[in-house]
Design a protein around this motif. Structure first.
Motif, PDB file in Angstrom:
ATOM      1  N   GLU A  22       0.821  -1.211   0.000  1.00  0.00           N
ATOM      2  CA  GLU A  22       0.000   0.000   0.000  1.00  0.00           C
ATOM      3  C   GLU A  22       0.854   1.260   0.000  1.00  0.00           C
ATOM      4  O   GLU A  22       0.506   2.257  -0.612  1.00  0.00           O
ATOM      5  CB  GLU A  22      -0.909   0.004   1.234  1.00  0.00           C
ATOM      6  CG  GLU A  22      -2.024  -1.011   1.180  1.00  0.00           C
ATOM      7  CD  GLU A  22      -3.141  -0.623   0.221  1.00  0.00           C
ATOM      8  OE1 GLU A  22      -3.817   0.376   0.472  1.00  0.00           O
ATOM      9  OE2 GLU A  22      -3.307  -1.318  -0.794  1.00  0.00           O
ATOM     10  N   TYR A  23       1.999   1.231   0.714  1.00  0.00           N
ATOM     11  CA  TYR A  23       2.761   2.472   0.771  1.00  0.00           C
ATOM     12  C   TYR A  23       3.444   2.797  -0.546  1.00  0.00           C
ATOM     13  O   TYR A  23       3.672   3.965  -0.842  1.00  0.00           O
ATOM     14  CB  TYR A  23       3.749   2.505   1.941  1.00  0.00           C
ATOM     15  CG  TYR A  23       4.730   1.374   2.039  1.00  0.00           C
ATOM     16  CD1 TYR A  23       4.508   0.331   2.919  1.00  0.00           C
ATOM     17  CD2 TYR A  23       5.868   1.369   1.269  1.00  0.00           C
ATOM     18  CE1 TYR A  23       5.415  -0.718   3.031  1.00  0.00           C
ATOM     19  CE2 TYR A  23       6.784   0.326   1.373  1.00  0.00           C
ATOM     20  CZ  TYR A  23       6.543  -0.720   2.258  1.00  0.00           C
ATOM     21  OH  TYR A  23       7.440  -1.748   2.353  1.00  0.00           O
ATOM     22  N   LYS A  63      13.659   4.919  -3.568  1.00  0.00           N
ATOM     23  CA  LYS A  63      13.500   5.363  -2.185  1.00  0.00           C
ATOM     24  C   LYS A  63      12.494   4.498  -1.411  1.00  0.00           C
ATOM     25  O   LYS A  63      12.815   3.929  -0.380  1.00  0.00           O
ATOM     26  CB  LYS A  63      13.038   6.826  -2.158  1.00  0.00           C
ATOM     27  CG  LYS A  63      12.874   7.345  -0.739  1.00  0.00           C
ATOM     28  CD  LYS A  63      12.433   8.790  -0.713  1.00  0.00           C
ATOM     29  CE  LYS A  63      12.021   9.168   0.708  1.00  0.00           C
ATOM     30  NZ  LYS A  63      11.520  10.532   0.789  1.00  0.00           N
ATOM     31  N   HIS A  64      11.292   4.395  -1.944  1.00  0.00           N
ATOM     32  CA  HIS A  64      10.244   3.760  -1.144  1.00  0.00           C
ATOM     33  C   HIS A  64      10.273   2.248  -1.168  1.00  0.00           C
ATOM     34  O   HIS A  64       9.982   1.596  -0.169  1.00  0.00           O
ATOM     35  CB  HIS A  64       8.873   4.273  -1.579  1.00  0.00           C
ATOM     36  CG  HIS A  64       8.608   5.660  -1.107  1.00  0.00           C
ATOM     37  ND1 HIS A  64       8.069   5.947   0.114  1.00  0.00           N
ATOM     38  CD2 HIS A  64       8.873   6.848  -1.678  1.00  0.00           C
ATOM     39  CE1 HIS A  64       7.983   7.252   0.281  1.00  0.00           C
ATOM     40  NE2 HIS A  64       8.469   7.834  -0.801  1.00  0.00           N
ATOM     41  N   ALA A  65      10.615   1.667  -2.331  1.00  0.00           N
ATOM     42  CA  ALA A  65      10.564   0.202  -2.411  1.00  0.00           C
ATOM     43  C   ALA A  65      11.884  -0.439  -2.005  1.00  0.00           C
ATOM     44  O   ALA A  65      11.923  -1.315  -1.155  1.00  0.00           O
ATOM     45  CB  ALA A  65      10.174  -0.218  -3.829  1.00  0.00           C
ATOM     46  N   ARG A 106      11.957   7.463  -8.140  1.00  0.00           N
ATOM     47  CA  ARG A 106      11.967   7.753  -6.712  1.00  0.00           C
ATOM     48  C   ARG A 106      11.130   6.712  -5.954  1.00  0.00           C
ATOM     49  O   ARG A 106      11.485   6.300  -4.856  1.00  0.00           O
ATOM     50  CB  ARG A 106      11.407   9.162  -6.497  1.00  0.00           C
ATOM     51  CG  ARG A 106      11.633   9.709  -5.103  1.00  0.00           C
ATOM     52  CD  ARG A 106      10.966  11.074  -5.012  1.00  0.00           C
ATOM     53  NE  ARG A 106      11.033  11.590  -3.666  1.00  0.00           N
ATOM     54  CZ  ARG A 106      11.826  12.606  -3.314  1.00  0.00           C
ATOM     55  NH1 ARG A 106      12.586  13.196  -4.190  1.00  0.00           N
ATOM     56  NH2 ARG A 106      11.813  13.022  -2.061  1.00  0.00           N
ATOM     57  N   ARG A 121       2.989   6.350  -5.359  1.00  0.00           N
ATOM     58  CA  ARG A 121       2.618   6.651  -6.748  1.00  0.00           C
ATOM     59  C   ARG A 121       1.476   7.648  -6.784  1.00  0.00           C
ATOM     60  O   ARG A 121       1.449   8.543  -7.623  1.00  0.00           O
ATOM     61  CB  ARG A 121       2.197   5.371  -7.478  1.00  0.00           C
ATOM     62  CG  ARG A 121       3.338   4.432  -7.697  1.00  0.00           C
ATOM     63  CD  ARG A 121       3.067   3.513  -8.880  1.00  0.00           C
ATOM     64  NE  ARG A 121       4.270   2.761  -9.195  1.00  0.00           N
ATOM     65  CZ  ARG A 121       4.396   1.447  -9.003  1.00  0.00           C
ATOM     66  NH1 ARG A 121       3.378   0.752  -8.549  1.00  0.00           N
ATOM     67  NH2 ARG A 121       5.526   0.849  -9.291  1.00  0.00           N
ATOM     68  N   LEU A 122       0.519   7.480  -5.855  1.00  0.00           N
ATOM     69  CA  LEU A 122      -0.619   8.407  -5.807  1.00  0.00           C
ATOM     70  C   LEU A 122      -0.165   9.825  -5.491  1.00  0.00           C
ATOM     71  O   LEU A 122      -0.820  10.785  -5.846  1.00  0.00           O
ATOM     72  CB  LEU A 122      -1.629   7.947  -4.745  1.00  0.00           C
ATOM     73  CG  LEU A 122      -2.492   6.755  -5.107  1.00  0.00           C
ATOM     74  CD1 LEU A 122      -3.281   6.288  -3.911  1.00  0.00           C
ATOM     75  CD2 LEU A 122      -3.435   7.109  -6.237  1.00  0.00           C
ATOM     76  N   LYS A 123       0.963   9.927  -4.770  1.00  0.00           N
ATOM     77  CA  LYS A 123       1.494  11.253  -4.460  1.00  0.00           C
ATOM     78  C   LYS A 123       2.098  11.916  -5.684  1.00  0.00           C
ATOM     79  O   LYS A 123       2.495  13.071  -5.620  1.00  0.00           O
ATOM     80  CB  LYS A 123       2.600  11.125  -3.390  1.00  0.00           C
ATOM     81  CG  LYS A 123       2.111  10.972  -1.974  1.00  0.00           C
ATOM     82  CD  LYS A 123       3.236  11.356  -1.023  1.00  0.00           C
ATOM     83  CE  LYS A 123       3.747  10.204  -0.229  1.00  0.00           C
ATOM     84  NZ  LYS A 123       4.895  10.535   0.628  1.00  0.00           N
ATOM     85  N   GLY A 124       2.219  11.166  -6.778  1.00  0.00           N
ATOM     86  CA  GLY A 124       2.790  11.735  -7.991  1.00  0.00           C
ATOM     87  C   GLY A 124       4.299  11.751  -7.996  1.00  0.00           C
ATOM     88  O   GLY A 124       4.905  12.572  -8.665  1.00  0.00           O
ATOM     89  N   LEU A 125       4.925  10.825  -7.251  1.00  0.00           N
ATOM     90  CA  LEU A 125       6.381  10.779  -7.267  1.00  0.00           C
ATOM     91  C   LEU A 125       6.852  10.143  -8.569  1.00  0.00           C
ATOM     92  O   LEU A 125       6.187   9.256  -9.084  1.00  0.00           O
ATOM     93  CB  LEU A 125       6.900   9.935  -6.091  1.00  0.00           C
ATOM     94  CG  LEU A 125       6.429  10.315  -4.704  1.00  0.00           C
ATOM     95  CD1 LEU A 125       7.160   9.484  -3.662  1.00  0.00           C
ATOM     96  CD2 LEU A 125       6.655  11.785  -4.435  1.00  0.00           C
ATOM     97  N   PRO A 126       8.004  10.599  -9.074  1.00  0.00           N
ATOM     98  CA  PRO A 126       8.562   9.947 -10.267  1.00  0.00           C
ATOM     99  C   PRO A 126       8.842   8.484  -9.969  1.00  0.00           C
ATOM    100  O   PRO A 126       9.229   8.140  -8.849  1.00  0.00           O
ATOM    101  CB  PRO A 126       9.871  10.708 -10.513  1.00  0.00           C
ATOM    102  CG  PRO A 126       9.732  11.981  -9.767  1.00  0.00           C
ATOM    103  CD  PRO A 126       8.837  11.714  -8.613  1.00  0.00           C
ATOM    104  N   LYS A 142       1.921   2.074  -3.402  1.00  0.00           N
ATOM    105  CA  LYS A 142       0.761   2.594  -4.121  1.00  0.00           C
ATOM    106  C   LYS A 142       0.547   4.065  -3.759  1.00  0.00           C
ATOM    107  O   LYS A 142       0.337   4.911  -4.628  1.00  0.00           O
ATOM    108  CB  LYS A 142      -0.468   1.775  -3.711  1.00  0.00           C
ATOM    109  CG  LYS A 142      -1.593   1.742  -4.706  1.00  0.00           C
ATOM    110  CD  LYS A 142      -2.553   0.683  -4.212  1.00  0.00           C
ATOM    111  CE  LYS A 142      -3.883   0.643  -4.877  1.00  0.00           C
ATOM    112  NZ  LYS A 142      -4.809  -0.211  -4.126  1.00  0.00           N
ATOM    113  N   LEU A 143       0.641   4.346  -2.471  1.00  0.00           N
ATOM    114  CA  LEU A 143       0.443   5.734  -2.027  1.00  0.00           C
ATOM    115  C   LEU A 143       1.550   6.648  -2.567  1.00  0.00           C
ATOM    116  O   LEU A 143       1.288   7.788  -2.946  1.00  0.00           O
ATOM    117  CB  LEU A 143       0.398   5.816  -0.493  1.00  0.00           C
ATOM    118  CG  LEU A 143      -0.042   7.186   0.029  1.00  0.00           C
ATOM    119  CD1 LEU A 143      -1.511   7.427  -0.233  1.00  0.00           C
ATOM    120  CD2 LEU A 143       0.247   7.351   1.503  1.00  0.00           C
ATOM    121  N   LYS A 160      14.557   0.323  -0.225  1.00  0.00           N
ATOM    122  CA  LYS A 160      15.056   0.305   1.143  1.00  0.00           C
ATOM    123  C   LYS A 160      14.345  -0.790   1.962  1.00  0.00           C
ATOM    124  O   LYS A 160      14.979  -1.507   2.730  1.00  0.00           O
ATOM    125  CB  LYS A 160      14.840   1.681   1.785  1.00  0.00           C
ATOM    126  CG  LYS A 160      15.836   1.953   2.889  1.00  0.00           C
ATOM    127  CD  LYS A 160      15.754   3.372   3.382  1.00  0.00           C
ATOM    128  CE  LYS A 160      16.430   3.495   4.727  1.00  0.00           C
ATOM    129  NZ  LYS A 160      16.218   4.800   5.344  1.00  0.00           N
TER     130      LYS A 160
END
Lengths: 306, 323
Positions: A202-203, A220-222, A216, A208-213, A205-206, A224
């Motif tokens: 979910e995080y 960054k999110h996946a 990133r 991506r929903l935030k419009g991050l490239p 997905k979120l 780590k």
């Protein structure tokens, strides 16, 4: 928790006991070491004397008992061949093995992690399949054969790299590759599956929903989060790499503990073989024990289920 | 004034790898939403609510190969935007909140990092300023001691706090439209009420339009201006909330309203809608609801009803109620 640690500790000691007994008996199946220690044509009396000196004239039970007693006191005996304490030999060879293992680990992570990420991001596409083939080869090609192919190509045909020995950074490249490929494949596979799991979270997905490239989101999110299991495995593998490089060290004449073991077997140098195997075994047993205990600290299901 | 968001005959079809199975997750949906308004989308699980929301943001799973129709946002068709243009819209002009606050926050980054991230990415706000704004946002969603909370990690927060933090993230760039996918299902009732009040305050302050995806009709009654009722991927009824609650026209809407358990109800049994929701890869012929419909006539079994009756923007897809 205390009970759990005690239980694991007991298991570890039992494994080490079984290991010591097995290696003690198996090394004696290789034959009589005195034959290799005397001049050709030595008399029966001389051989009997040497056998007595080495303590090989006693019964197996007595030999084993004194072997265990000495180890408990921290005495690993003297090498039949070098006539020096085995522990000294072992410790003089250990840095080489650690260096080779570190190089192989760097190689396996540098190859394994990025290719695992690409395979997860491009799942089912060309690079994923390419990575699968690469991993399959790494897991299935015997190390001695990979080593020989490398020597043939880079030393014999191209003349770029030294075929054996140690001393410069060039010497470590081929053994590190031959040893690291298997682990690179393992690291790639766990990175891939761990990334796939995190990318479905979910995080992410979120993010991506935030419009991050996308870059990133992945880096960054996946990544780590996905690296946690990879690093756990890499830690255990590092210990394995130090201890299982027998074939690679022999092919490349690398002066590590793997080659010490090989020499010990070739010369029927019982104390060397027993010590090397037992110390390797202890290293692996200790690391597994630490990992087990750490998992139990983190996960109450393991802790309470025990 | 042109509406903020307008869907014209929009469809999302999931096509299986061999193209043999087609699941009409969203089928010919038309609706409008004005600035500052709240739209509730209600329906059973699997009726296409979340797919519809993700369609608006163009974040559908890869399998959704076929989309059709128009999604006009501020007059521009989102389906014609490039990937990069869509990325710039997400989080900046249209934000979305997911249903699980426990899983929505990345466990490895601080709250401040995650809340300030849309600002840094979309507006290039320098790190320090973005963090100050993040603190202000936490304050706006009524997190106590935001100055310390901003440096903490998700596992140090309660569920209600996390959901408010996700809300803060949603409004960071002051979007024009906020889509909330069942934002309160995992919260307990008092926190739920607080959170809804908070969303309404934020809406008033920022002139946000809200889309509420929920199966809680009580929330719809309290929060929404308009309601869209979905069944099997289709909008079966759409209109102002008062009209839908007072004079529901579609039999499915009526059944939904009757199935709300009431405190003062003297009946012992809960009212449920009989039958099963349809399999979307092989929906019934005609109106998808007809096998469960008490009012079904012959025509319902053969032909899908069109959207009819546009008085005051109240539309219904039903042969019986629509004529």
């Amino acid at each position: 928790m205390k009970k759990f640690i005690l239980q694991r500790l007991t298991y570890s000691l039992i494994s080490l006991f079984l290991l010591s007994l097995t290696i003690f008996l198996f090394v004696r199946l290789t034959g009589d070491p005195t034959v290799l220690l005397v001049e050709p044509g030595a008399s029966k009396e001389d051989m009997a004397m040497i056998r007595e000196q080495l303590g090989l004239d006693r019964s197996l039970a007595v030999q084993y008992a004194s072997f265990v007693k000495d180890i408990v006191r921290g005495d690993f005996g003297k090498s039949f061949y070098y006539r020096t304490p085995v522990l000294e030999l072992y410790l003089s060879r250990l840095p080489s093995s650690l260096f080779l293992a570190a190089a192989a680990m760097v190689f396996s992570l540098v190859i394994g992690i990025p290719s695992g990420i690409i395979a997860a991001v491009k799942v089912g596409k060309f690079w994923d399949n390419f990575g699968k083939v690469f991993a399959l080869l790494g897991l299935s090609m015997p190390q001695f054969w990979v080593g020989l192919l490398l020597i043939l190509f880079f030393s014999v045909y191209l003349g770029w790299l030294p075929s054996s020995g140690s001393g410069t950074i060039w010497h470590v490249i081929m053994p590190a590759f031959a040893l690291g490929w298997f682990f690179a494949a393992a690291h790639m596979r766990i990175t891939r599956s761990s990334m796939l799991e995190v990318l479905g979270s979910e995080y992410v997905k979120l993010a991506r929903l935030k419009g991050l490239p996308e870059k990133r989101v992945i880096v960054k999110h996946a990544l780590k989060n996905a690296l946690i299991p990879v690093l756990t495995l890499a830690g255990i593998n590092l210990v394995l790499m130090v201890n299982v490089a027998v074939v690679v060290e022999t092919v490349f004449a690398w002066p590590g503990i793997g080659r010490l073991l090989y020499e010990g077997i070739a010369f029927r140098d019982f104390p060397v073989v027993q010590t090397t195997v037992l110390l390797s075994g202890s290293m692996i047993v200790v690391v597994n024990l630490v990992v087990d205990v750490l998992y139990a600290v983190i996960d109450p299901r393991i802790r309470l289920g025990a | 004034m042109a509406p903020l968001l307008e869907l014209k005959n929009y469809s999302t079809h999931y096509v299986s790898a061999r193209g043999t199975r087609v699941v009409k997750a969203v089928d010919t949906v038309s609706l409008v939403l004005n600035s500052g308004e709240t739209l509730g989308i209600v329906g059973e699980s699997g009726s296409g609510k979340t797919t519809l929301a993700l369609s608006i943001l163009r974040l559908l799973p890869m399998a959704a190969r076929k989309t059709d129709g128009e999604i006009l946002f501020e007059g521009e068709d989102l389906l014609k935007k490039s990937t990069e243009e869509m990325r710039q819209i997400r989080g900046k002009r249209i934000a979305m909140i997911l249903q699980d606050p426990m899983a929505s926050l990345n466990p490895l980054f601080t709250i401040g990092d995650q809340v300030s991230e849309p600002l840094r990415v979309h507006e290039g706000t320098p790190r320090r300023t973005a963090w100050q704004k993040a603190t202000a946002l936490l304050k706006a969603v009524r997190i106590t001691a935001p100055e310390t909370r901003v440096r903490e990690y998700p596992h140090q927060m309660s569920g209600g706090m996390r959901q408010r933090i996700v809300g803060a993230m949603g409004i960071a760039c002051e979007p024009r439209l906020l889509i909330a996918d069942e934002p309160t299902t995992s919260l307990d009732l008092t926190i739920q009420a607080q959170y809804l009040a908070l969303l309404r305050d934020l809406q008033r302050e920022h002139g946000l339009a809200l889309i509420f995806i929920t199966h809680n009709l009580g929330i719809v009654a309290k929060m929404c201006d308009r309601v869209a009722v979905m069944y099997a991927g289709r909008l079966v009824e759409f209109g102002p909330v008062r009209k839908i609650f007072d004079q529901p026209r579609h039999p499915y809407t009526r059944a939904l309203l009757q199935s709300i358990p009431r405190f003062a109800d003297s009946r012992n049994r809960l009212t449920a809608i009989g039958g099963q929701p349809p399999d979307l890869s092989a929906p019934p012929l005609g109106c998808a609801f007809h096998p469960r419909c008490p009012d079904a006539i012959d025509r319902c079994r053969g032909e899908a009803p069109p959207e009819t009756g546009t008085t005051n923007g109240h539309t219904v897809r039903c042969w019986v109620a629509g004529s």
